[in-house]
Design a protein around this motif. Structure first.
Motif, PDB file in Angstrom:
ATOM      1  N   ALA A  35      -9.468 -43.293  17.225  1.00 38.85           N
ATOM      2  CA  ALA A  35      -8.338 -43.885  16.511  1.00 38.85           C
ATOM      3  C   ALA A  35      -8.576 -45.374  16.288  1.00 38.85           C
ATOM      4  O   ALA A  35      -9.166 -46.056  17.115  1.00 38.85           O
ATOM      5  CB  ALA A  35      -7.051 -43.669  17.294  1.00 38.85           C
ATOM      6  N   ARG A  36      -8.081 -45.856  15.175  1.00 42.69           N
ATOM      7  CA  ARG A  36      -8.254 -47.267  14.821  1.00 42.69           C
ATOM      8  C   ARG A  36      -6.911 -47.989  14.885  1.00 42.69           C
ATOM      9  O   ARG A  36      -5.871 -47.398  14.633  1.00 42.69           O
ATOM     10  CB  ARG A  36      -8.830 -47.406  13.425  1.00 42.69           C
ATOM     11  CG  ARG A  36     -10.193 -46.764  13.275  1.00 42.69           C
ATOM     12  CD  ARG A  36     -10.945 -47.367  12.108  1.00 42.69           C
ATOM     13  NE  ARG A  36     -12.280 -46.828  12.014  1.00 42.69           N
ATOM     14  CZ  ARG A  36     -13.323 -47.285  12.706  1.00 42.69           C
ATOM     15  NH1 ARG A  36     -13.166 -48.282  13.528  1.00 42.69           N
ATOM     16  NH2 ARG A  36     -14.507 -46.753  12.562  1.00 42.69           N
ATOM     17  N   HIS A  77      -9.451 -54.826  23.789  1.00 39.59           N
ATOM     18  CA  HIS A  77      -9.562 -53.493  23.201  1.00 39.59           C
ATOM     19  C   HIS A  77      -8.465 -53.290  22.161  1.00 39.59           C
ATOM     20  O   HIS A  77      -7.399 -53.913  22.258  1.00 39.59           O
ATOM     21  CB  HIS A  77      -9.405 -52.412  24.279  1.00 39.59           C
ATOM     22  CG  HIS A  77     -10.415 -52.471  25.364  1.00 39.59           C
ATOM     23  ND1 HIS A  77     -11.737 -52.169  25.173  1.00 39.59           N
ATOM     24  CD2 HIS A  77     -10.296 -52.807  26.673  1.00 39.59           C
ATOM     25  CE1 HIS A  77     -12.389 -52.300  26.317  1.00 39.59           C
ATOM     26  NE2 HIS A  77     -11.532 -52.697  27.242  1.00 39.59           N
ATOM     27  N   PRO A  78      -8.685 -52.394  21.201  1.00 44.56           N
ATOM     28  CA  PRO A  78      -7.596 -52.034  20.287  1.00 44.56           C
ATOM     29  C   PRO A  78      -6.477 -51.353  21.075  1.00 44.56           C
ATOM     30  O   PRO A  78      -6.731 -50.654  22.058  1.00 44.56           O
ATOM     31  CB  PRO A  78      -8.237 -51.048  19.311  1.00 44.56           C
ATOM     32  CG  PRO A  78      -9.687 -51.090  19.559  1.00 44.56           C
ATOM     33  CD  PRO A  78      -9.924 -51.707  20.889  1.00 44.56           C
ATOM     34  N   VAL A  79      -5.234 -51.553  20.641  1.00 49.02           N
ATOM     35  CA  VAL A  79      -4.094 -50.952  21.325  1.00 49.02           C
ATOM     36  C   VAL A  79      -3.289 -50.138  20.318  1.00 49.02           C
ATOM     37  O   VAL A  79      -3.096 -50.546  19.185  1.00 49.02           O
ATOM     38  CB  VAL A  79      -3.208 -52.008  22.024  1.00 49.02           C
ATOM     39  CG1 VAL A  79      -2.595 -52.973  21.036  1.00 49.02           C
ATOM     40  CG2 VAL A  79      -2.124 -51.345  22.843  1.00 49.02           C
ATOM     41  N   GLU A 126     -17.079 -42.853  15.277  1.00 48.40           N
ATOM     42  CA  GLU A 126     -17.453 -43.638  16.452  1.00 48.40           C
ATOM     43  C   GLU A 126     -16.351 -43.569  17.504  1.00 48.40           C
ATOM     44  O   GLU A 126     -15.185 -43.811  17.226  1.00 48.40           O
ATOM     45  CB  GLU A 126     -17.665 -45.097  16.042  1.00 48.40           C
ATOM     46  CG  GLU A 126     -17.945 -46.018  17.178  1.00 48.40           C
ATOM     47  CD  GLU A 126     -17.901 -47.483  16.749  1.00 48.40           C
ATOM     48  OE1 GLU A 126     -17.944 -48.331  17.652  1.00 48.40           O
ATOM     49  OE2 GLU A 126     -17.802 -47.759  15.547  1.00 48.40           O
ATOM     50  N   SER A 127     -16.720 -43.252  18.723  1.00 48.22           N
ATOM     51  CA  SER A 127     -15.790 -43.222  19.841  1.00 48.22           C
ATOM     52  C   SER A 127     -15.938 -44.514  20.624  1.00 48.22           C
ATOM     53  O   SER A 127     -17.051 -44.939  20.927  1.00 48.22           O
ATOM     54  CB  SER A 127     -16.100 -42.023  20.740  1.00 48.22           C
ATOM     55  OG  SER A 127     -15.295 -42.045  21.887  1.00 48.22           O
ATOM     56  N   PHE A 132      -3.898 -46.959  24.961  1.00 49.29           N
ATOM     57  CA  PHE A 132      -2.681 -46.329  24.469  1.00 49.29           C
ATOM     58  C   PHE A 132      -1.548 -46.833  25.345  1.00 49.29           C
ATOM     59  O   PHE A 132      -1.590 -46.679  26.567  1.00 49.29           O
ATOM     60  CB  PHE A 132      -2.783 -44.802  24.534  1.00 49.29           C
ATOM     61  CG  PHE A 132      -3.680 -44.246  23.475  1.00 49.29           C
ATOM     62  CD1 PHE A 132      -3.177 -43.916  22.232  1.00 49.29           C
ATOM     63  CD2 PHE A 132      -5.032 -44.057  23.719  1.00 49.29           C
ATOM     64  CE1 PHE A 132      -4.003 -43.406  21.249  1.00 49.29           C
ATOM     65  CE2 PHE A 132      -5.865 -43.548  22.744  1.00 49.29           C
ATOM     66  CZ  PHE A 132      -5.346 -43.222  21.499  1.00 49.29           C
ATOM     67  N   ARG A 133      -0.530 -47.435  24.722  1.00 44.62           N
ATOM     68  CA  ARG A 133       0.571 -48.047  25.462  1.00 44.62           C
ATOM     69  C   ARG A 133       1.854 -47.262  25.190  1.00 44.62           C
ATOM     70  O   ARG A 133       2.285 -47.137  24.055  1.00 44.62           O
ATOM     71  CB  ARG A 133       0.722 -49.494  25.033  1.00 44.62           C
ATOM     72  CG  ARG A 133       1.783 -50.263  25.750  1.00 44.62           C
ATOM     73  CD  ARG A 133       1.738 -51.732  25.440  1.00 44.62           C
ATOM     74  NE  ARG A 133       1.636 -51.971  24.009  1.00 44.62           N
ATOM     75  CZ  ARG A 133       1.407 -53.158  23.471  1.00 44.62           C
ATOM     76  NH1 ARG A 133       1.226 -54.200  24.230  1.00 44.62           N
ATOM     77  NH2 ARG A 133       1.338 -53.303  22.167  1.00 44.62           N
TER      78      ARG A 133
END
Length: 86
Positions: free
Chosen positions: A29-30, A43-45, A8-9, A14-15
């Protein structure tokens, strides 16, 4: 295409900790960490060590190596061991 074989996209942040910059993009990426983005969505970071914001090639701070000068300096110091076959 076969169904249910692709991961799943989803939107992921991305920090880049070195540059203090964050990018929102789609990824598979998880991450267990989350962040609230500028639009208010969560959102996931994923923290990265280097990105285009801090990489020397993209920031213009990369150095060009003078390999010809290094070879000449090596040959002056140690002499040429093999004949030049050019």
């Amino acid at each position: 295409m076969r169904p249910d074989i692709h991961p799943e996209s989803r939107p992921v942040v991305f920090r880049d900790r070195a540059a203090g910059v964050a990018f929102l993009t789609r990824s598979t990426a998880r991450s267990a960490k989350t962040i609230e983005w500028e639009d208010g969505a969560v959102h996931p970071v994923i923290d990265v060590e280097i990105s285009s914001a801090s990489h020397p090639f993209y920031t213009g701070t990369s150095r060009v190596l003078d390999t010809a000068g290094r070879v000449e300096r090596f040959e002056r110091r140690y002499g040429r061991t093999a004949p030049n076959r050019h």
